[in-house]
Design a protein around this motif. Structure first.
Motif, PDB file in Angstrom:
ATOM      1  N   GLN A 135       0.828  -1.209   0.000  1.00 18.89           N
ATOM      2  CA  GLN A 135       0.000   0.000   0.000  1.00 18.89           C
ATOM      3  C   GLN A 135       0.860   1.257   0.000  1.00 18.89           C
ATOM      4  N   ALA A 136       1.967   1.238   0.754  1.00 12.39           N
ATOM      5  CA  ALA A 136       2.869   2.393   0.779  1.00 12.39           C
ATOM      6  C   ALA A 136       3.534   2.585  -0.576  1.00 12.39           C
ATOM      7  N   ALA A 137       3.890   1.480  -1.226  1.00 11.78           N
ATOM      8  CA  ALA A 137       4.520   1.567  -2.541  1.00 11.78           C
ATOM      9  C   ALA A 137       3.564   2.160  -3.569  1.00 11.78           C
ATOM     10  N   ILE A 138       2.318   1.725  -3.527  1.00 10.89           N
ATOM     11  CA  ILE A 138       1.314   2.240  -4.460  1.00 10.89           C
ATOM     12  C   ILE A 138       1.073   3.725  -4.222  1.00 10.89           C
ATOM     13  N   ALA A 139       0.988   4.093  -2.951  1.00 12.06           N
ATOM     14  CA  ALA A 139       0.769   5.501  -2.615  1.00 12.06           C
ATOM     15  C   ALA A 139       1.932   6.378  -3.066  1.00 12.06           C
ATOM     16  N   SER A 140       3.117   5.785  -3.156  1.00 13.50           N
ATOM     17  CA  SER A 140       4.308   6.541  -3.563  1.00 13.50           C
ATOM     18  C   SER A 140       4.514   6.546  -5.073  1.00 13.50           C
ATOM     19  N   GLY A 141       3.607   5.935  -5.800  1.00 14.62           N
ATOM     20  CA  GLY A 141       3.674   6.001  -7.254  1.00 14.62           C
ATOM     21  C   GLY A 141       4.392   4.859  -7.942  1.00 14.62           C
ATOM     22  N   ALA A 142       4.581   3.716  -7.260  1.00 15.26           N
ATOM     23  CA  ALA A 142       5.262   2.582  -7.887  1.00 15.26           C
ATOM     24  C   ALA A 142       4.466   2.070  -9.087  1.00 15.26           C
ATOM     25  N   LYS A 143       5.161   1.829 -10.182  1.00 13.23           N
ATOM     26  CA  LYS A 143       4.548   1.283 -11.386  1.00 13.23           C
ATOM     27  C   LYS A 143       4.689  -0.235 -11.457  1.00 13.23           C
ATOM     28  N   LEU A 144       5.563  -0.776 -10.614  1.00 19.07           N
ATOM     29  CA  LEU A 144       5.797  -2.210 -10.549  1.00 19.07           C
ATOM     30  C   LEU A 144       6.254  -2.557  -9.143  1.00 19.07           C
ATOM     31  N   ILE A 145       5.802  -3.713  -8.663  1.00 21.89           N
ATOM     32  CA  ILE A 145       6.230  -4.192  -7.352  1.00 21.89           C
ATOM     33  C   ILE A 145       6.986  -5.497  -7.544  1.00 21.89           C
ATOM     34  N   LEU A 146       8.185  -5.576  -6.973  1.00 18.85           N
ATOM     35  CA  LEU A 146       8.989  -6.787  -6.973  1.00 18.85           C
ATOM     36  C   LEU A 146       8.937  -7.393  -5.581  1.00 18.85           C
ATOM     37  N   GLY A 147       8.593  -8.691  -5.483  1.00 18.12           N
ATOM     38  CA  GLY A 147       8.429  -9.331  -4.199  1.00 18.12           C
ATOM     39  C   GLY A 147       6.953  -9.354  -3.826  1.00 18.12           C
ATOM     40  N   THR A 155       0.363 -13.505  -2.059  1.00 16.92           N
ATOM     41  CA  THR A 155      -1.087 -13.494  -2.262  1.00 16.92           C
ATOM     42  C   THR A 155      -1.706 -12.204  -1.741  1.00 16.92           C
ATOM     43  N   ALA A 156      -1.326 -11.810  -0.529  1.00 15.67           N
ATOM     44  CA  ALA A 156      -1.884 -10.597   0.069  1.00 15.67           C
ATOM     45  C   ALA A 156      -1.423  -9.349  -0.682  1.00 15.67           C
ATOM     46  N   ALA A 157      -0.143  -9.273  -0.970  1.00 18.46           N
ATOM     47  CA  ALA A 157       0.388  -8.114  -1.697  1.00 18.46           C
ATOM     48  C   ALA A 157      -0.193  -8.051  -3.099  1.00 18.46           C
ATOM     49  N   GLY A 158      -0.342  -9.207  -3.729  1.00 14.64           N
ATOM     50  CA  GLY A 158      -0.896  -9.253  -5.072  1.00 14.64           C
ATOM     51  C   GLY A 158      -2.322  -8.747  -5.130  1.00 14.64           C
ATOM     52  N   ALA A 159      -3.116  -9.063  -4.110  1.00 16.92           N
ATOM     53  CA  ALA A 159      -4.497  -8.584  -4.077  1.00 16.92           C
ATOM     54  C   ALA A 159      -4.544  -7.068  -3.989  1.00 16.92           C
ATOM     55  N   ALA A 160      -3.674  -6.499  -3.143  1.00 10.54           N
ATOM     56  CA  ALA A 160      -3.643  -5.043  -2.999  1.00 10.54           C
ATOM     57  C   ALA A 160      -3.133  -4.379  -4.279  1.00 10.54           C
ATOM     58  N   ALA A 161      -2.123  -4.975  -4.887  1.00  3.93           N
ATOM     59  CA  ALA A 161      -1.565  -4.410  -6.114  1.00  3.93           C
ATOM     60  C   ALA A 161      -2.564  -4.499  -7.264  1.00  3.93           C
ATOM     61  N   ARG A 162      -3.248  -5.641  -7.373  1.00  5.05           N
ATOM     62  CA  ARG A 162      -4.217  -5.813  -8.453  1.00  5.05           C
ATOM     63  C   ARG A 162      -5.345  -4.807  -8.339  1.00  5.05           C
TER      64      ARG A 162
END
Length: 414
Positions: A135-147, A155-162
């Protein structure tokens, strides 16, 4: 969703037990690219991965959210366990170092554009920490998440990213963690079984059987074994499940009549921890390598106990080409004064992949059509490609156990 993943040995549901052998991502000097379909996507670098003389690199220490390296315009987040369970944090630290090493390579190479900036975020090794870091990465403008690393965290991170429309490349080898837009940069059980079954079939073996632990990881391997055997046109002679080393002798006793009748000529025993016990029990029962071909898993790679077990001499197992780790080991040791963990190449791979022009500068960046190109990517540890369901396929080598360690029996193939 369980949290297992493999790390040169394995991070099990109950935490870290040992480690996991897995991936990397680029053209190696003095190595010919392997091709999927008509071509692969290379990244324009060969030769040394050393930074230039005027560059300096310091080891990453346990870092809080927001540690940044790189200087490109595209924001990418790297989520790793850097605190919490000491063993897990050690793996995360080595992966962070691997990413830093890859970024230094990009910065040192005049033929590679610097497209990305990596922000390292600590997950603490927990699902809640992974969710918060995402959530912090998305709020900071990340276009891609690694890990992140473990399957439950992916699974949890993927749901938030999706939900936010941000693609994620996770590091778990639990296929259940994958999904559209949530990719797994790891060797999955299906590919291990496909590679090994294709090989033994080509050698004329038809009586395949397997023994699998009753863990979530073992059941995933068993499912892959059954499915890939059918795909290969083979019908398993037997499939055994066991709960621990104490049941190995029972499994061998059950298999022995089928072995003596010639109905089992190949036995898959992918569990690294119990493989020596299986080898010893088979030898004690008078079963020779000529009678039964033993087949392991990528988790066997680098295991000194397996290498030193005489009854496993001649056993086969699929693995990524070890040249990838060999290519960065000396540089890693020089920069960080330690041995790289087997997963350091995954983070190295992911960092280079994130920086690729055609992915990072696309509109939108890292879109599914580009990520799932069927021609794939030519990586540090071999060729791989992402599928539309988020899973990956790797070109795997076949290794053979022998005196003093394992040697490559056959080169990488899908």
């Amino acid at each position: 969703m369980t949290g297992w993943t493999r790390t040169g040995h394995r991070l099990a549901q109950r935490g870290i037990t040992q480690a996991f052998a897995i991936v990397g991502l680029f053209v190696l000097s003095a190595c010919s690219p392997i091709h999927i379909a008509s071509r692969t996507i290379d990244f324009g670098f060969g030769g040394s991965s050393q930074p230039t003389a005027n560059q300096t690199m310091t080891p990453l220490t346990t870092a809080g959210p927001g540690q940044v390296f790189g200087r490109g315009p595209v924001q990418v987040a790297l989520l790793l366990p850097l605190t919490g369970n000491a063993g897990l944090a050690s793996v995360g630290q080595s992966m962070a170092n691997g990413s830093r090493l890859a970024m230094a390579f990009i910065e040192a190479n005049p033929n590679i554009a610097e497209n990305t900036t990596i922000t390292l975020r600590d997950t603490g090794g927990t699902v809640a920490g992974a969710t918060s870091a995402t959530q912090a990465a998305i709020a900071s403008g990340a276009k891609l998440i690694l890990g992140p690393l473990r399957g439950d965290s992916v699974t949890a991170a993927g749901a938030a990213a999706r939900a936010a429309g941000v693609p994620l490349i996770g590091f778990s080898n639990n296929p259940g963690a994958a999904g559209p837009g949530v990719y797994l940069l790891s060797v999955l059980p299906d590919m291990e079984m496909k590679r090994a079954l294709s090989y033994v079939k080509a050698k004329g073996r038809r009586g395949v059987a397997g023994a699998f632990p009753s863990s979530a990881y073992g059941q995933a391997l068993q499912t892959a074994f059954r499915q890939q055997a059918v795909q290969a046109g083979l019908s398993p002679s037997a499939v055994y499940t066991f709960s621990g080393a104490s049941e190995v002798s029972q499994v061998v006793s059950q298999a022995l009549p089928l072995i003596k009748k010639g109905l089992i000529d190949t036995l898959f025993i992918p569990d690294r921890a119990t493989a020596p016990a299986f080898g010893a029990q088979l030898a004690q029962a008078g079963v020779s390598p000529a009678d039964v071909q033993i087949v392991g898993s990528a988790d066997w790679e680098g295991d000194t106990t397996i290498a030193a077990t005489p009854s496993l001499s001649g056993a086969l197992y699929p693995a990524v080409d070890p040249a990838g780790m060999a290519a960065i080991r000396a540089d890693y040791q020089a920069r960080f004064n330690s041995q790289p963990h087997a997963l350091a190449t995954i983070a190295y791979t992911a960092t280079i992949l994130a920086n690729v022009n055609t992915l990072s500068l696309a509109n939108p960046p890292y879109n599914p059509m580009l990520m799932t190109t069927p021609t794939g990517f030519n990586g540090r540890d071999g060729v791989f490609r992402f599928l539309s369901n988020g899973r990956s396929e790797y070109a795997l080598a076949l290794m053979q156990v022998g005196a003093g360690g394992a040697s490559r029996l056959e080169g990488p193939k899908l």
